[in-house]
Design a protein around this motif. Structure first.
Motif, short mmCIF file in Angstrom:
data_model
loop_
_atom_site.label_atom_id
_atom_site.label_comp_id
_atom_site.label_asym_id
_atom_site.label_seq_id
_atom_site.Cartn_x
_atom_site.Cartn_y
_atom_site.Cartn_z
N TYR A 1 52.38 9.67 -20.03
CA TYR A 1 53.24 8.49 -19.92
C TYR A 1 53.29 7.64 -21.19
O TYR A 1 53.28 6.42 -21.16
CB TYR A 1 52.80 7.62 -18.73
N GLY A 2 53.35 8.31 -22.34
CA GLY A 2 53.40 7.59 -23.61
C GLY A 2 54.74 6.94 -23.88
O GLY A 2 54.80 5.86 -24.48
N SER A 3 55.83 7.57 -23.48
CA SER A 3 57.14 7.00 -23.76
C SER A 3 58.09 7.25 -22.60
O SER A 3 58.01 8.28 -21.93
CB SER A 3 57.73 7.62 -25.05
N GLY A 4 58.97 6.28 -22.37
CA GLY A 4 59.91 6.37 -21.26
C GLY A 4 61.34 6.41 -21.74
O GLY A 4 61.65 6.05 -22.88
N ARG A 5 62.23 6.83 -20.84
CA ARG A 5 63.65 6.81 -21.14
C ARG A 5 64.42 6.36 -19.89
O ARG A 5 64.02 6.66 -18.76
CB ARG A 5 64.15 8.17 -21.61
N ASP B 1 57.07 14.20 -9.24
CA ASP B 1 57.21 15.30 -10.20
C ASP B 1 58.70 15.52 -10.46
O ASP B 1 59.32 16.41 -9.89
CB ASP B 1 56.54 16.57 -9.67
N VAL B 2 59.24 14.70 -11.34
CA VAL B 2 60.68 14.72 -11.62
C VAL B 2 61.07 15.99 -12.36
O VAL B 2 62.11 16.60 -12.09
CB VAL B 2 61.08 13.48 -12.44
N THR B 3 60.22 16.43 -13.28
CA THR B 3 60.56 17.56 -14.14
C THR B 3 60.20 18.91 -13.54
O THR B 3 60.53 19.95 -14.12
CB THR B 3 59.86 17.40 -15.50
N GLY B 4 59.51 18.90 -12.39
CA GLY B 4 59.23 20.15 -11.69
C GLY B 4 58.24 21.07 -12.36
O GLY B 4 58.23 22.28 -12.08
N ASP B 5 57.38 20.53 -13.23
CA ASP B 5 56.42 21.37 -13.94
C ASP B 5 55.03 21.36 -13.34
O ASP B 5 54.10 21.96 -13.88
CB ASP B 5 56.36 20.97 -15.41
N GLY B 6 54.88 20.65 -12.20
CA GLY B 6 53.57 20.57 -11.54
C GLY B 6 52.73 19.40 -11.99
O GLY B 6 51.67 19.15 -11.40
N TYR B 7 53.19 18.66 -13.01
CA TYR B 7 52.47 17.49 -13.51
C TYR B 7 53.26 16.23 -13.10
O TYR B 7 54.43 16.08 -13.44
CB TYR B 7 52.32 17.54 -15.03
N THR B 8 52.59 15.32 -12.39
CA THR B 8 53.26 14.15 -11.85
C THR B 8 53.74 13.22 -12.95
O THR B 8 52.98 12.83 -13.84
CB THR B 8 52.31 13.39 -10.91
N ASP B 9 55.01 12.86 -12.87
CA ASP B 9 55.60 11.86 -13.76
C ASP B 9 55.57 10.49 -13.08
O ASP B 9 55.25 10.37 -11.90
CB ASP B 9 57.05 12.26 -14.08
N LEU B 10 55.91 9.44 -13.85
CA LEU B 10 56.07 8.11 -13.29
C LEU B 10 57.53 7.67 -13.40
O LEU B 10 58.19 7.92 -14.43
CB LEU B 10 55.18 7.09 -14.02
N VAL B 11 58.02 7.05 -12.35
CA VAL B 11 59.36 6.47 -12.32
C VAL B 11 59.19 4.98 -12.07
O VAL B 11 58.44 4.58 -11.17
CB VAL B 11 60.23 7.12 -11.24
N ALA B 12 59.87 4.15 -12.86
CA ALA B 12 59.67 2.70 -12.77
C ALA B 12 61.00 1.96 -12.84
O ALA B 12 61.93 2.39 -13.54
CB ALA B 12 58.74 2.24 -13.90
N ARG B 13 61.08 0.84 -12.12
CA ARG B 13 62.29 0.02 -12.10
C ARG B 13 62.03 -1.35 -12.70
O ARG B 13 61.01 -1.99 -12.39
CB ARG B 13 62.80 -0.15 -10.68
#
Length: 470
Positions: free
Chosen positions: A294-298, A261-273
């Motif tokens: 997870y429609g778009s990444g940055r 949860d990178v953004t801290g809003d309670g909804y799990t995000d994805l982090v990818a390398r």
């Protein structure tokens, strides 16, 4: 049919209660009268009533059943009320007058003693309270309350409980509910116990893809598609992750994908390398409306290919997940999440936490102790499992100083993931065997003297179609 997360067939249902009324009310009343001098006897003077003690007693009984070990005269009957009454007594509550084997008796007790609080009253349930439910809202008889359990903690939106006669098979089990749930009738405080307890203001535990307190699973297939398996553990008789849904494609361009949860809003995000250039990408969870996160990444960084292991973990307890990464030399590094301060670019600066971590072939983050600060769990090649407690506040920002062995035989699994499967704030472990079977090890750290994950339960099969599970 399921109501409020508990099966009608295995809780205090209309049919069960009607049958009891017709066949056992006289016997039960007589038995209760005879036993009143013993079952409702005040506990010894040294057993001072305590909300924390009530919760501790209930937690120690997780997994118990009506006849083994049994609670008062629970064997052979619908026994949620007998369990709750037994827990209160063991917790030091001396005034139990009027409580019997009926869930209804708890509401009556509360009204008679001025300790009943309706769901709509705005009362914040406290640890050790009883919570009562009315499933059908139209009973038309003198026993409308269908179930009772013990409150273990609550937040502004949720209440967590332990109750008897829950699930299938019928056992002492945890549950969690929205406080707005219409099946909750109200709460009853035990007489003679104060208004507060250590667990009263447990924070919301809501880091999942769907934003509730129950961790969902994501799997990636070799073709690059990612699939979400929602956690419906309460609805599905303790068997989560039944059905998958494709939520994206093209993810085979990454060699590491993790939930955080990178953004801290309670909804799990994805982090990818990405493996070629070591760039790190954030895919924020924007699926709150259409169910397709997870429609778009940055891109949020580069140079991450110097690490052989990366996990997401809320080390600082603020609700924003940090990244913890290990280099091949065994050094462990923390990258704090300053996404708010740093204009949406977290993980700018690393801090070395320790060394020697290359003795583990698997690392996963899990809030084992339930305090909101993620521990590190590692498996050695010999199959032993080790927990490193997170004492980041006590130890001047340097967690994971000392490890404790908490199990063995874990080398039968090729994947181990920390996940709050049961929704109680204590991370469970989910593990996959090479044959594709998926197993859950519930976290009973309080009950089992600091040794969680003692017993596994198979959840499903066919999970070897994924090359990453998170």
């Amino acid at each position: 049919m399921f109501r409020s997360g508990i099966s009608r067939a295995s809780t205090e249902t209309r049919s069960v209660r009607t049958g009891m009324r017709k066949t056992t009310r006289t016997v039960l009343s007589a038995a209760l009268a005879v036993l009143a001098g013993t079952l409702l006897m005040a506990p010894p003077a040294h057993a001072a009533p305590s909300r924390d003690r009530i919760v501790e007693i209930a937690t120690e009984e997780l997994g118990g059943s009506a006849c083994s070990p049994g609670y008062n005269n629970s064997c052979g009957m619908a026994w949620c009320a007998e369990f709750a009454r037994w827990v209160w007594k063991k917790g030091g509550v001396s005034d139990l007058k009027g409580l019997d084997g009926w869930a209804q008796s708890f509401k009556t007790y509360g009204k008679n003693n001025g300790t009943y609080h309706s769901r709509s009253s705005g009362y914040k349930p406290q640890p050790g309270d009883a919570i009562v439910f009315d499933w059908d809202h139209s009973s038309g008889d003198d026993h409308p309350i269908d179930h009772v359990a013990i409150v273990t903690s609550s937040s502004s939106t949720r209440v967590n409980t332990i109750g008897g006669n829950q699930g299938s098979p019928s056992r002492v089990r945890r549950s969690s509910y929205q406080r707005s749930n219409g099946d909750i009738d109200g709460y009853i405080s035990p007489v003679g116990v104060g208004d507060g307890g250590g667990g009263g203001e447990k924070p919301d535990v809501n880091h999942s893809i769907t934003g509730d307190s129950f961790t969902d699973l994501v799997g990636r297939k070799p073709d690059g598609t990612i699939w979400m398996y929602a956690n419906n553990i309460i609805r599905d008789d303790g068997r989560p992750y039944h059905q998958g849904k494709e939520i994206g494609h093209g993810w085979n361009g990454f060699d590491v994908v993790l939930t955080a949860d990178v953004t801290g809003d309670g909804y799990t995000d994805l982090v990818a390398r990405k493996p070629a250039d070591g760039s790190m990408w954030l895919y924020a969870n924007d699926g709150k409306e259409d169910g397709m996160p997870y429609g778009s990444g940055r891109e949020i960084g580069f140079g991450w290919n110097m690490f052989d292991t990366i996990v997401g973990a809320d080390l600082t307890g603020d609700g924003f997940a940090e990244l913890v990464a290990r280099k091949p030399d065994g050094s462990l590094w923390m990258y704090a999440n300053n996404i708010v301060r740093d204009n949406g670019r977290p993980y700018h600066q690393g801090q070395e936490l320790g060394f020697g971590w290359n003795m583990f072939d698997t690392l996963t983050a899990a809030d084992v102790t339930g305090d909101g600060f993620a521990e590190m769990v590692g498996r050695k090649p010999d199959g032993t499992l080790w927990m490193y407690a997170n004492n980041i506040i006590r130890d001047n920002g340097r967690p994971y100083h000392q490890g404790q062995e908490i199990g063995s035989g874990w080398n039968v699994f090729d994947t181990i993931v920390g996940a709050n499967v049961t929704g109680d704030g204590f991370s469970d472990l989910v593990a996959r065997k090479p044959d594709g079977s998926l197993w859950m090890y519930a976290n009973n750290i309080v009950r089992d003297n600091g040794r969680p994950y003692s017993q596994g339960e198979e959840l499903g099969f066919g999970w070897n179609m994924f090359n990453i599970i998170m």
